[in-house]
Write a protein that holds these residues in place. Structure first.
Motif, short mmCIF file in Angstrom:
data_model
loop_
_atom_site.label_atom_id
_atom_site.label_comp_id
_atom_site.label_asym_id
_atom_site.label_seq_id
_atom_site.Cartn_x
_atom_site.Cartn_y
_atom_site.Cartn_z
N SER A 158 0.46 -1.02 0.38
CA SER A 158 0.07 -0.31 0.04
C SER A 158 0.92 1.55 -0.02
O SER A 158 0.05 2.09 -0.92
N ARG A 159 1.87 1.15 0.69
CA ARG A 159 2.20 2.64 1.00
C ARG A 159 3.40 2.90 -0.51
O ARG A 159 3.65 3.97 -0.63
N SER A 160 4.46 1.67 -0.56
CA SER A 160 4.30 2.08 -2.43
C SER A 160 3.76 2.24 -3.42
O SER A 160 4.33 2.99 -4.83
N LEU A 161 2.14 2.20 -3.33
CA LEU A 161 1.57 3.31 -4.41
C LEU A 161 0.64 4.39 -4.06
O LEU A 161 0.56 5.48 -4.80
N GLU A 162 1.81 5.10 -3.09
CA GLU A 162 1.62 6.92 -2.95
C GLU A 162 1.83 7.26 -3.87
O GLU A 162 0.96 8.47 -4.48
N PRO A 163 2.97 7.71 -4.92
CA PRO A 163 2.68 7.86 -6.32
C PRO A 163 1.44 7.72 -7.29
O PRO A 163 1.63 9.22 -7.49
N MET A 164 1.19 6.76 -7.07
CA MET A 164 0.26 7.30 -7.74
C MET A 164 -1.12 7.43 -6.70
O MET A 164 -1.86 8.54 -7.90
N ARG A 165 -1.10 7.78 -5.98
CA ARG A 165 -1.99 8.53 -5.28
C ARG A 165 -2.20 9.51 -5.24
O ARG A 165 -3.08 10.71 -5.10
N LEU A 166 -0.24 10.29 -5.09
CA LEU A 166 -0.23 11.66 -5.61
C LEU A 166 -0.99 12.05 -6.69
O LEU A 166 -1.13 13.84 -7.12
N THR A 167 -0.26 11.00 -7.69
CA THR A 167 -1.25 11.95 -9.15
C THR A 167 -2.05 11.67 -9.17
O THR A 167 -3.03 12.71 -9.97
N LEU A 168 -3.08 10.84 -8.71
CA LEU A 168 -4.74 11.00 -8.86
C LEU A 168 -5.17 12.02 -8.09
O LEU A 168 -6.92 12.28 -8.32
N LYS A 169 -4.63 12.22 -6.69
CA LYS A 169 -5.06 13.28 -6.41
C LYS A 169 -5.46 14.81 -7.60
O LYS A 169 -6.26 16.06 -7.26
N ARG A 170 -4.44 15.05 -8.40
CA ARG A 170 -4.88 16.08 -9.30
C ARG A 170 -5.79 15.44 -10.68
O ARG A 170 -5.85 16.78 -11.32
N GLN A 171 -5.25 14.52 -11.25
CA GLN A 171 -6.02 14.16 -12.04
C GLN A 171 -6.82 12.57 -12.36
O GLN A 171 -6.61 12.07 -11.43
N PRO A 172 -8.19 12.15 -13.25
CA PRO A 172 -8.46 11.03 -12.95
C PRO A 172 -8.35 9.42 -13.58
O PRO A 172 -8.25 9.41 -12.76
N PHE A 173 -6.49 9.86 -14.08
CA PHE A 173 -6.31 8.90 -14.86
C PHE A 173 -4.76 8.94 -14.88
O PHE A 173 -3.79 10.25 -15.13
N LEU A 174 -3.90 8.26 -14.75
CA LEU A 174 -2.74 8.31 -14.75
C LEU A 174 -2.45 8.92 -16.03
O LEU A 174 -1.64 9.92 -16.12
N ASN A 175 -2.87 8.66 -17.15
CA ASN A 175 -2.88 9.79 -18.74
C ASN A 175 -2.97 10.95 -17.80
O ASN A 175 -2.44 12.44 -19.56
N GLY A 176 -3.78 11.89 -17.39
CA GLY A 176 -4.18 12.91 -17.56
C GLY A 176 -5.30 13.06 -17.52
O GLY A 176 -6.31 12.09 -16.65
N LYS A 177 -6.88 13.47 -18.59
CA LYS A 177 -8.28 13.31 -17.96
C LYS A 177 -8.59 12.80 -18.33
O LYS A 177 -9.75 12.48 -18.39
N SER A 178 -8.11 11.65 -19.37
CA SER A 178 -8.33 10.79 -20.51
C SER A 178 -7.58 9.74 -19.74
O SER A 178 -6.60 9.96 -20.15
N SER A 179 -7.90 8.60 -20.25
CA SER A 179 -7.71 6.79 -19.86
C SER A 179 -6.35 6.99 -21.12
O SER A 179 -6.67 7.38 -22.07
N GLY A 180 -5.01 6.24 -20.93
CA GLY A 180 -4.04 5.84 -21.85
C GLY A 180 -3.36 4.73 -21.70
O GLY A 180 -2.97 4.15 -20.98
N PHE A 181 -2.53 4.25 -22.53
CA PHE A 181 -1.90 2.49 -22.48
C PHE A 181 -1.28 3.09 -20.77
O PHE A 181 -0.26 1.60 -20.26
N ALA A 182 -0.53 4.31 -20.27
CA ALA A 182 0.11 4.32 -18.56
C ALA A 182 -1.35 3.76 -17.86
O ALA A 182 -0.56 2.72 -16.76
N ASP A 183 -2.25 3.55 -18.31
CA ASP A 183 -3.48 2.94 -16.83
C ASP A 183 -3.11 1.91 -17.27
O ASP A 183 -3.22 1.25 -16.62
N TYR A 184 -3.93 1.32 -18.37
CA TYR A 184 -4.12 -0.15 -19.21
C TYR A 184 -2.41 -0.67 -18.20
O TYR A 184 -2.91 -1.89 -18.58
#
Length: 229
Positions: A158-184
């Protein structure tokens, strides 16, 4: 031109579970492409496309045969440039490569340690023998000894996922406003766990869980078509 996707399955051929195959599935749906899924058990992988490679997914598109989920995404991006982009340019492609490496270290290793015996239980007897022999040679120990569901391991994950959580505070997907291959890439690993095991390492209100639910809903619920274990 018809597209075929070879996907890894256990004894139930309707439940493809490989994270790499799910990356390819989501990439195809992102591009709005129809495809035919061809289920392949572990011991038949080496026969795909007359021994084209020893891993799946493998994509057949006309005369073209492509192996490896990232290579498939790049092929689709090049072949269908007028359809929604998987990467959004070279920067997005480079970011996806980083996400692939990061998730391999932090997420894939956890799924293996949590779900290895669950995956084993999904296989036919001949595939079980192959799976045990090859994986025990790789790990240098019995499959049962690889599994680690200690609460401390869950907390570490769970702690290792903190970079994801911080990213998802600013946007709904890792790719930004919409999903992309990084999300997949990351989705494929969580989907692997969801399909093969009852282990649920994150609370429903965790922002990573909420992201995963959004990914499951993409493309008319493509991810939900296979029920959870």
């Amino acid at each position: 031109m018809e597209i075929f996707l070879y996907e890894l399955v256990g004894h139930d051929v309707t439940r493809p579970f490989s994270p790499h195959c799910w990356k390819a599935r989501m990439a195809l749906r992102h591009k709005g492409l129809e495809y035919t899924s061809l289920p392949v058990p572990f011991t038949k992988v080496r026969h795909v496309e007359d021994g084209f490679d020893r891993t799946v997914p493998v994509l057949r598109h006309g005369k073209d045969v492509v192996q490896d989920s990232f290579a498939i995404a790049e092929y689709l991006e090049t072949t269908y440039p007028d359809r929604p982009s998987l990467f959004g340019g070279e920067g997005g492609r480079a970011m996806a490569r980083f996400v692939e490496s990061w998730s391999h270290v932090h997420i894939r290793s956890f799924v293996v340690s949590a779900a290895l015996m669950d995956i084993y239980s999904l296989l036919d007897e001949v595939d079980k023998e192959h799976f045990r022999r090859t994986r025990e040679a790789f790990f240098g120990m019995r499959l049962e000894d690889v599994v680690n569901r200690d609460p401390a391991r869950l907390d570490e994950f769970s702690r290792s996922l903190e970079p994801m959580r911080l990213t998802l505070k600013r946007q709904p997907f890792l790719n930004g406003k919409s999903s992309g291959f990084a999300d997949y890439i990351v989705f494929g690993l969580f989907q692997w766990l969801r399909i093969t095991s009852s282990v649920r390492p994150l609370a429903p209100d965790d922002s990573v869980s909420e992201w995963f639910e959004r990914c499951l809903d993409l493309f008319d619920g493509e991810g939900r078509k296979i029920t959870a274990a």
